[in-house]
Design an enzyme around this catalytic site. Structure first.
Site, PDB file in Angstrom:
ATOM      1  N   ARG A 282       0.801  -1.217   0.000  1.00 34.55           N
ATOM      2  CA  ARG A 282       0.000   0.000   0.000  1.00 34.55           C
ATOM      3  C   ARG A 282       0.841   1.277   0.000  1.00 34.55           C
ATOM      4  O   ARG A 282       0.532   2.235  -0.707  1.00 34.55           O
ATOM      5  CB  ARG A 282      -0.877  -0.026   1.248  1.00 34.55           C
ATOM      6  CG  ARG A 282      -1.916   1.063   1.283  1.00 34.55           C
ATOM      7  CD  ARG A 282      -2.617   1.089   2.651  1.00 34.55           C
ATOM      8  NE  ARG A 282      -2.941  -0.192   3.206  1.00 34.55           N
ATOM      9  CZ  ARG A 282      -4.141  -0.763   3.151  1.00 34.55           C
ATOM     10  NH1 ARG A 282      -5.142  -0.144   2.563  1.00 34.55           N
ATOM     11  NH2 ARG A 282      -4.349  -1.944   3.699  1.00 34.55           N
ATOM     12  N   CYS A 349     -26.738  -3.138  -7.017  1.00 38.15           N
ATOM     13  CA  CYS A 349     -27.959  -3.358  -6.240  1.00 38.15           C
ATOM     14  C   CYS A 349     -27.651  -3.823  -4.832  1.00 38.15           C
ATOM     15  O   CYS A 349     -27.948  -4.961  -4.453  1.00 38.15           O
ATOM     16  CB  CYS A 349     -28.831  -4.374  -6.956  1.00 38.15           C
ATOM     17  SG  CYS A 349     -29.133  -3.866  -8.634  1.00 38.15           S
ATOM     18  N   GLU A 350     -27.005  -2.994  -4.057  1.00 42.85           N
ATOM     19  CA  GLU A 350     -26.716  -3.276  -2.650  1.00 42.85           C
ATOM     20  C   GLU A 350     -26.579  -1.948  -1.928  1.00 42.85           C
ATOM     21  O   GLU A 350     -25.951  -1.032  -2.458  1.00 42.85           O
ATOM     22  CB  GLU A 350     -25.369  -3.993  -2.489  1.00 42.85           C
ATOM     23  CG  GLU A 350     -25.311  -5.330  -3.132  1.00 42.85           C
ATOM     24  CD  GLU A 350     -24.548  -6.356  -2.304  1.00 42.85           C
ATOM     25  OE1 GLU A 350     -24.394  -6.152  -1.088  1.00 42.85           O
ATOM     26  OE2 GLU A 350     -24.137  -7.343  -2.902  1.00 42.85           O
TER      27      GLU A 350
HETATM   28  N1  LLP Z   1       3.007  -9.266   3.097  1.00 46.99           N
HETATM   29  C1  LLP Z   1       1.989 -10.077   3.431  1.00 46.99           C
HETATM   30  C2  LLP Z   1       2.287 -11.446   3.863  1.00 46.99           C
HETATM   31  C3  LLP Z   1       0.666  -9.612   3.364  1.00 46.99           C
HETATM   32  O1  LLP Z   1      -0.329 -10.419   3.703  1.00 46.99           O
HETATM   33  C4  LLP Z   1       0.409  -8.281   2.937  1.00 46.99           C
HETATM   34  C5  LLP Z   1      -0.956  -7.784   2.831  1.00 46.99           C
HETATM   35  C6  LLP Z   1       1.513  -7.469   2.591  1.00 46.99           C
HETATM   36  C7  LLP Z   1       2.788  -7.981   2.699  1.00 46.99           C
HETATM   37  C8  LLP Z   1       1.351  -6.053   2.120  1.00 46.99           C
HETATM   38  O2  LLP Z   1       0.774  -5.254   3.086  1.00 46.99           O
HETATM   39  P1  LLP Z   1       0.668  -3.671   2.882  1.00 46.99           P
HETATM   40  O3  LLP Z   1       2.071  -3.107   2.913  1.00 46.99           O
HETATM   41  O4  LLP Z   1       0.021  -3.408   1.589  1.00 46.99           O
HETATM   42  O5  LLP Z   1      -0.131  -3.226   4.035  1.00 46.99           O
HETATM   43  N2  LLP Z   1      -7.341  -5.545   0.989  1.00 46.99           N
HETATM   44  C9  LLP Z   1      -6.944  -4.838   2.190  1.00 46.99           C
HETATM   45  C10 LLP Z   1      -5.495  -5.086   2.537  1.00 46.99           C
HETATM   46  C11 LLP Z   1      -5.148  -6.546   2.673  1.00 46.99           C
HETATM   47  C12 LLP Z   1      -3.714  -6.767   2.991  1.00 46.99           C
HETATM   48  C13 LLP Z   1      -3.360  -8.207   2.883  1.00 46.99           C
HETATM   49  N3  LLP Z   1      -1.979  -8.494   3.093  1.00 46.99           N
HETATM   50  C14 LLP Z   1      -7.250  -3.361   2.017  1.00 46.99           C
HETATM   51  O6  LLP Z   1      -7.749  -2.964   0.978  1.00 46.99           O
HETATM   52  O7  LLP Z   1      -7.023  -2.587   2.941  1.00 46.99           O
END
Ligand code: LLP
Length: 434
Positions: A282, A349-350
């Site tokens: 992110r 539709c939600e």
């Molecule tokens: N490494 C692992 C093992 C992970 O499970 C994740 C994210 C990352 C790295 C990367 O994390 P980041 O730096 O992006 O926080 N869909 C959700 C976020 C799910 C994150 C899943 N794992 C959202 O939209 O907030």
């Protein structure tokens, strides 16, 4: 810092007005700024410059080939979680040594493909997975490079759906079982025991949970050392949050790195010249992308004013799934008109199909363009065909040029994999005995 800025009241991505892209590509579309992506990556790398490291961008955040390629050219490696993501990083020519493979449910086929390609590290989440990888590596006459993902039981203080480092979460090996699993792994002949991995959650806005987790993990590394298990890699995962709302600033990557390196620098892991692996997603891609949509209708309900967009929760599910806040910007700014409180919703539709509730916004009109900010991570990758809506186009901007890096899907493409139940032909038998 990002490159989505107003010039003479028109919202630009780098040097391209978003309105121009909308005219040529149609709406909705995701738009990524290459310069922002690269800048974010460089800020992150610089923050860890004083310690040997490999930065593996978490592909699940944004897996568009053009995005991966831009980061790869900056020197990034990749954190993958599926055979599909492996195919993507292979496609851009990333060598195996820059790839780590995470996830609780790797299938045999996925493990074999990764072994075949020669990835740097499997982040293993259970004894059963360790045994399976050992078995498959043996069959292939290889040694599998493995790290164990440890669940440190630390509260990341984030949304429950994206917290992973608590005891009740499905992720990682329980902290108190870790030692016995390392002993077991050290005995398995087709494994090369190389690392320890830990990822506690996503969109973390405080540093304490990262530091707490690291302290626990360093204790474990010390214990392992005493047993003669010397690990080369410490993978601290991803998780650093980004500003979604103005004024709410998570720690800068520089502070995040300082906090981690302060703990690490005096460790025996550092003395042994171990390497760090980080898996940011992110923080690299989130604010490098927007979702641009058009206002279809304005509707005055009995209680609320609704701004109805041509994008919906199938295109960006974060508000519906996590109650996530995304800043909404007019692509053309007009002054002198009073702001109004409205709900911004999609056509699905939600009732969960919304981008904002009770938000004070400029007076959008039918046909106006609107940009949903901070949509570069977990935006397109989580999109779906719900309501049989084609997935939107993705566009990348480089300076004063832009390119469609994923075509808008067509309805024909959605239907192409489906078929009616075959009609019974003469001579064929029917299970239904009709
Ligand atoms: N490494 C692992 C093992 C992970 O499970 C994740 C994210 C990352 C790295 C990367 O994390 P980041 O730096 O992006 O926080 N869909 C959700 C976020 C799910 C994150 C899943 N794992 C959202 O939209 O907030």
């Amino acid at each position: 810092m990002d490159h989505f800025i107003y010039r003479e009241n028109r919202l630009f991505c780098e040097q391209v007005p978003l309105e121009r892209i909308a005219q040529e590509v149609g709406t909705p579309f995701y738009c990524y700024s290459e310069q922002t992506l690269c800048h974010h990556y460089q800020v992150f790398v610089q923050a860890f410059a004083s310690f040997p490291h490999l930065i593996c961008f978490s592909v699940k955040a944004n897996s568009n080939l053009a995005v991966l390629d831009a980061l790869y050219r900056q020197g990034a490696g990749f954190d993958i979680v599926s055979g599909g993501e492996l195919a993507r990083v292979q496609r851009i020519g990333c060598p195996g040594e820059r790839i780590v493979f995470s996830g609780v449910g790797k299938s045999s086929a996925e493990i074999q493909a990764a072994l075949q390609y020669g990835i740097r590290l499997f982040n293993v989440e259970s004894l059963a997975e360790l045994r399976r990888i050992n078995h498959l590596a043996g069959q292939m006459g290889r040694k599998a490079p493995v790290a164990l993902r440890i669940n440190p039981d630390v509260d990341p203080q984030t949304h429950p759906h994206i917290s992973t480092g608590l005891r009740r979460n499905k992720f990682g090996v329980p902290y108190h079982q870790a030692l016995s699993l390392y002993r077991e792994a050290a005995r398995l002949p087709h494994l090369e025991l190389l690392g320890l991995d830990c990822h506690i959650g996503s969109q973390l806005t405080a540093l304490d949970p990262f530091v707490d987790a690291l302290r626990r993990v360093l204790l474990l590394l010390n214990t392992l050392e005493k047993e003669g298990i010397l690990l080369r890699y410490l993978d601290l995962g991803g998780g650093l949050g980004i500003p979604y709302e103005e004024g709410r600033l998570p720690p800068h990557p520089g502070l995040y790195a300082d906090a981690l390196l302060a703990e690490l620098s005096s460790s025996s892991f550092a003395a042994r010249q171990g390497s760090l692996i980080l898996e940011p997603g992110r923080v690299i891609a989130g604010n490098a992308g927007v979702l641009v949509a058009r206002v279809e209708y304005i509707k005055q309900g009995e209680e609320k004013l609704f701004i109805i967009l041509d994008a919906g929760m199938n295109d960006l599910i974060r508000p519906a799934l996590y109650g996530a806040y995304h800043t909404l910007l007019p692509v053309e700014r007009r002054f002198g008109q009073e702001e109004r409180v409205a709900d911004v919703v999609g056509p699905i539709c939600e009732s969960g199909d919304f981008f904002a509730h009770d938000r004070l916004l400029p007076p959008f009109q039918e046909g106006d363009l609107l940009a949903v900010r901070s949509a570069g991570a977990y935006g397109f990758t989580m999109s779906s065909n719900y309501n049989t809506r084609p997935r939107v186009a993705e566009v990348m901007v480089r300076g004063d040029r832009f390119a469609v890096v994923r075509q808008r899907e067509t309805i024909a493409q959605i239907l192409a994999n489906e078929s009616l139940f075959p009609v019974q032909t003469a001579g064929s038998t029917s299970d239904r005995g009709v």
